[in-house]
Write an enzyme that holds these catalytic residues in place. Structure first.
Site, PDB file in Angstrom:
ATOM      1  CD  GLU A   1      -3.050  -0.982   2.204  1.00 17.06           C
ATOM      2  OE1 GLU A   1      -4.236  -0.637   2.038  1.00 17.06           O
ATOM      3  OE2 GLU A   1      -2.592  -1.345   3.317  1.00 17.06           O
TER       4      GLU A   1
ATOM      5  CD  GLU B   1      -3.941  -6.239   3.588  1.00 16.40           C
ATOM      6  OE1 GLU B   1      -3.158  -5.294   3.693  1.00 16.40           O
ATOM      7  OE2 GLU B   1      -4.111  -6.870   2.502  1.00 16.40           O
TER       8      GLU B   1
END
Length: 258
Positions: free
Chosen positions: A112, A132
């Site tokens: 990210e 995730e």
């Protein structure tokens, strides 16, 4: 700065190194430090580019340390998601050019932070993923939005919903990274690219970047008038006069970033 986030200025480039072994994971302190660092660099007129990389040969960054979320505390989750978001959104809004030199595994929040940069250069052995959902979480620091914008909805769903991990060559094929280099060469390649930015007017780069990124939140009909407006605004800057006259006089421009 913290011991886990190092800054070195090389000419007009700020080199930020994530240094939290063994996997260069993010902490609340390093995320806050990153946010504050970018704010400081925005105020430094001598800095035109930012390069971020990981320390060591194996990891760019593995993202968050999952031990932080092990007890299921929603307050901790809210605090960490806020800090992650603020740090990476500040990085995305950096007024200069940001380049991620992906020197190894870029996982979760590690990918990210690269997605928050303008350009990504990956080493051939690097692997990237947003895993995730495998642990009951989701990418909360821009991952679902920035990845979709870069690679399209289909590949974003493969990576996020199916947990697909990509090698560097595949990442380049789908547009996740712009360049793949041999192992150990990502930082060098990023610095070479940052050097090219020095030939560009810093104020023009800031305006161009804002216009390019406006496409994510607005429409072309709203962006086109702003494009013309910012073009005219550049005529209030010293760099506009310097750039045109340097070209006409066949010499290198001396930017003042203003």
């Amino acid at each position: 700065m913290t011991a886990q986030l190092k800054l070195e200025k090389q000419g007009h480039t700020a080199v930020v190194t994530m240094s939290n072994p063994p996997a260069n994971t993010w902490t609340k302190d390093t995320l806050t430090a990153l946010k504050n660092l970018v704010i400081e660099l925005n105020a430094d007129k001598e800095i035109y580019s930012l390069v971020i990389t990981g320390e060591g040969e194996k990891f760019f960054s593995a993202g968050a340390d999952l031990n932080v979320f092990a007890d299921g505390d929603k307050g901790v989750a809210a605090d960490m998601s806020r800090v992650f978001g603020e740090a990476f959104e500040t990085l995305s809004d950096f007024r200069g050019v940001s380049i991620a030199a992906i020197n190894g595994f870029a996982m979760g929040g590690g990918l990210e932070v690269a997605l928050a940069c303008d350009i990504r250069i990956a080493e051939a052995q690097a692997q990237m993923a947003l895993p995730e959902a495998k642990v009951g979480l989701l990418p909360c620091a821009g991952g679902t939005q920035n990845l979709s914008w870069l690679v399209g909805e289909g590949w974003a769903k493969r990576m996020i919903l199916c947990g697909e991990r990509l090698k560097a060559d595949k990442a380049q094929q789908i547009g996740l990274v712009e360049e793949v280099v041999e192992q150990g060469k990502a930082l060098e390649a990023a610095l070479e690219l940052a050097k090219k930015v020095e030939d560009q007017s810093p104020v023009a780069v800031t305006a161009c970047k804002a216009l390019i990124q406006k496409g994510r939140t607005g429409t072309i009909n709203s962006a086109l008038p702003l494009e013309r407006e910012l073009f005219v605004t550049l005529f209030d800057t010293q760099d506009q006069k310097e750039g045109v006259n340097a070209f006409l006089e066949k010499r290198k421009a001396n930017w003042v970033n203003g």
